[in-house]
Motif scaffolding. Structure first.
Motif, mmCIF file in Angstrom:
data_model
loop_
_atom_site.group_PDB
_atom_site.id
_atom_site.type_symbol
_atom_site.label_atom_id
_atom_site.label_comp_id
_atom_site.label_asym_id
_atom_site.label_seq_id
_atom_site.Cartn_x
_atom_site.Cartn_y
_atom_site.Cartn_z
ATOM 1 N N GLN A 1 0.738 -1.298 0.212
ATOM 2 C CA GLN A 1 0.043 0.022 0.191
ATOM 3 C C GLN A 1 0.934 1.305 0.027
ATOM 4 O O GLN A 1 1.986 1.265 0.392
ATOM 5 C CB GLN A 1 -0.907 0.169 1.272
ATOM 6 C CG GLN A 1 -2.167 -0.839 1.121
ATOM 7 C CD GLN A 1 -3.060 -0.480 0.215
ATOM 8 O OE1 GLN A 1 -2.942 0.629 -0.455
ATOM 9 N NE2 GLN A 1 -4.279 -0.840 0.000
ATOM 10 N N VAL A 2 0.312 2.514 -0.645
ATOM 11 C CA VAL A 2 1.070 3.590 -0.587
ATOM 12 C C VAL A 2 0.276 4.721 -0.026
ATOM 13 O O VAL A 2 -1.061 4.823 -0.468
ATOM 14 C CB VAL A 2 1.404 3.842 -2.085
ATOM 15 C CG1 VAL A 2 2.001 5.329 -2.165
ATOM 16 C CG2 VAL A 2 2.416 3.020 -2.420
ATOM 17 N N HIS A 3 0.291 5.655 0.548
ATOM 18 C CA HIS A 3 0.071 6.726 0.984
ATOM 19 C C HIS A 3 0.666 7.979 0.540
ATOM 20 O O HIS A 3 1.999 8.278 0.654
ATOM 21 C CB HIS A 3 -0.346 6.811 2.548
ATOM 22 C CG HIS A 3 -1.315 5.646 2.978
ATOM 23 N ND1 HIS A 3 -2.535 5.720 3.158
ATOM 24 C CD2 HIS A 3 -0.595 4.526 3.786
ATOM 25 C CE1 HIS A 3 -2.676 4.452 3.508
ATOM 26 N NE2 HIS A 3 -1.836 3.515 3.824
ATOM 27 N N LEU A 4 -0.073 9.056 0.066
ATOM 28 C CA LEU A 4 0.390 10.469 -0.187
ATOM 29 C C LEU A 4 -0.166 11.193 0.731
ATOM 30 O O LEU A 4 -1.382 11.348 0.409
ATOM 31 C CB LEU A 4 0.072 10.620 -1.772
ATOM 32 C CG LEU A 4 0.959 9.825 -2.708
ATOM 33 C CD1 LEU A 4 0.595 10.359 -4.155
ATOM 34 C CD2 LEU A 4 2.316 9.814 -2.591
ATOM 35 N N VAL A 5 0.487 12.125 1.438
ATOM 36 C CA VAL A 5 -0.295 12.933 2.204
ATOM 37 C C VAL A 5 0.396 14.346 2.165
ATOM 38 O O VAL A 5 1.584 14.599 2.019
ATOM 39 C CB VAL A 5 0.197 12.656 3.847
ATOM 40 C CG1 VAL A 5 -0.451 13.683 4.632
ATOM 41 C CG2 VAL A 5 -0.385 11.254 4.103
ATOM 42 N N GLU A 6 -0.590 15.356 1.534
ATOM 43 C CA GLU A 6 -0.202 16.535 1.284
ATOM 44 C C GLU A 6 -0.548 17.609 2.585
ATOM 45 O O GLU A 6 -1.127 17.089 3.352
ATOM 46 C CB GLU A 6 -1.198 17.477 0.292
ATOM 47 C CG GLU A 6 -1.258 16.611 -1.100
ATOM 48 C CD GLU A 6 -2.493 15.712 -1.172
ATOM 49 O OE1 GLU A 6 -2.953 15.589 -2.254
ATOM 50 O OE2 GLU A 6 -2.851 15.029 -0.138
ATOM 51 N N SER A 7 0.526 18.432 2.766
ATOM 52 C CA SER A 7 0.496 19.498 3.682
ATOM 53 C C SER A 7 0.784 20.894 3.336
ATOM 54 O O SER A 7 1.526 20.916 2.482
ATOM 55 C CB SER A 7 1.541 18.943 4.936
ATOM 56 O OG SER A 7 2.603 18.662 4.660
ATOM 57 N N GLY A 8 0.516 21.805 4.273
ATOM 58 C CA GLY A 8 1.280 23.261 3.844
ATOM 59 C C GLY A 8 0.094 24.264 3.302
ATOM 60 O O GLY A 8 0.198 25.265 3.143
ATOM 61 N N GLY A 9 -1.246 23.642 3.055
ATOM 62 C CA GLY A 9 -2.087 24.474 2.624
ATOM 63 C C GLY A 9 -2.629 25.535 3.479
ATOM 64 O O GLY A 9 -2.401 25.343 4.850
ATOM 65 N N GLY A 10 -3.683 26.554 3.306
ATOM 66 C CA GLY A 10 -3.964 27.332 4.220
ATOM 67 C C GLY A 10 -4.448 28.781 3.507
ATOM 68 O O GLY A 10 -4.732 28.644 2.513
ATOM 69 N N LEU A 11 -4.565 29.753 4.414
ATOM 70 C CA LEU A 11 -5.060 30.899 3.913
ATOM 71 C C LEU A 11 -3.858 32.073 3.705
ATOM 72 O O LEU A 11 -2.888 32.027 4.473
ATOM 73 C CB LEU A 11 -6.022 31.537 4.759
ATOM 74 C CG LEU A 11 -6.429 33.115 4.666
ATOM 75 C CD1 LEU A 11 -7.229 32.937 3.276
ATOM 76 C CD2 LEU A 11 -7.170 33.425 5.709
ATOM 77 N N ALA A 12 -3.707 32.469 2.421
ATOM 78 C CA ALA A 12 -2.711 33.385 2.216
ATOM 79 C C ALA A 12 -3.385 34.812 1.483
ATOM 80 O O ALA A 12 -4.483 34.482 0.963
ATOM 81 C CB ALA A 12 -1.812 32.969 1.086
ATOM 82 N N GLN A 13 -2.748 35.915 1.754
ATOM 83 C CA GLN A 13 -3.075 37.130 1.065
ATOM 84 C C GLN A 13 -2.589 36.843 -0.234
ATOM 85 O O GLN A 13 -1.732 36.409 -0.561
ATOM 86 C CB GLN A 13 -2.592 38.263 1.992
ATOM 87 C CG GLN A 13 -3.402 38.432 3.176
ATOM 88 C CD GLN A 13 -2.816 39.624 3.988
ATOM 89 O OE1 GLN A 13 -1.898 40.357 3.779
ATOM 90 N NE2 GLN A 13 -3.733 40.069 4.948
ATOM 91 N N PRO A 14 -3.439 37.753 -1.110
ATOM 92 C CA PRO A 14 -2.592 37.889 -2.369
ATOM 93 C C PRO A 14 -1.408 38.684 -2.605
ATOM 94 O O PRO A 14 -1.242 39.416 -1.453
ATOM 95 C CB PRO A 14 -3.647 39.068 -3.264
ATOM 96 C CG PRO A 14 -4.827 38.931 -2.500
ATOM 97 C CD PRO A 14 -4.648 38.497 -0.934
ATOM 98 N N GLY A 15 -0.344 37.867 -3.269
ATOM 99 C CA GLY A 15 0.779 38.296 -3.305
ATOM 100 C C GLY A 15 1.557 37.805 -2.088
ATOM 101 O O GLY A 15 3.002 37.699 -2.119
ATOM 102 N N GLY A 16 1.060 36.700 -1.342
ATOM 103 C CA GLY A 16 1.653 36.097 -0.376
ATOM 104 C C GLY A 16 2.360 34.842 -0.799
ATOM 105 O O GLY A 16 2.140 34.676 -1.903
ATOM 106 N N SER A 17 2.858 33.737 -0.006
ATOM 107 C CA SER A 17 3.344 32.540 -0.254
ATOM 108 C C SER A 17 2.742 31.550 0.454
ATOM 109 O O SER A 17 2.467 31.693 1.677
ATOM 110 C CB SER A 17 5.032 32.886 -0.347
ATOM 111 O OG SER A 17 5.390 33.690 -0.895
#
Length: 122
Positions: A1-17
């Protein structure tokens, strides 16, 4: 079995990172190409960026010059550095990887993560 886990998303302001990560785990023999896709509300899923096992990358025109895809083959992890974010970048971001397992027929197969929400808003 394989698992792919994303992280790091969220809310950012325009022009942000924001920086997204996608970690693959499981009975992995090798990982070929990896990619980031996104799907905005009411729209089809679209390719954002792709990277081969040797580091060759390509991008959707809408993110060229703003996003950078990279990967750490030792950690089985892929990243997406997103700069100069725009409201149009708001979407659920998915990682995808073409993986050969340590067991079975050693046939490459595509695996997907569950997605991480990115919202760009002031």
């Amino acid at each position: 079995q394989v698992h792919l886990v994303e992280s790091g998303g969220g809310l950012a302001q325009p022009g942000g990172s924001l920086r997204l990560s996608c970690a693959a785990s499981g009975s992995i023999l090798s990982i070929n190409a990896m990619a980031w896709y996104r799907q905005a509300l009411g729209k089809q899923r679209e390719l954002v960026a792709r990277i081969t096992s040797n580091g060759t990358s390509d991008y959707a025109d809408s993110v060229k010059g703003r996003f950078t895809i990279s990967r750490d083959n030792f950690k089985n992890t892929m990243y997406l550095q997103m700069n100069s974010l725009k409201p149009a970048d708001t979407a659920v971001y998915f990682c995808e990887a073409n993986i050969v397992l340590r067991i079975g027929l050693f046939v490459p197969k595509d695996y997907w993560g569950q997605g991480t929400q990115v919202t760009v808003s002031s």
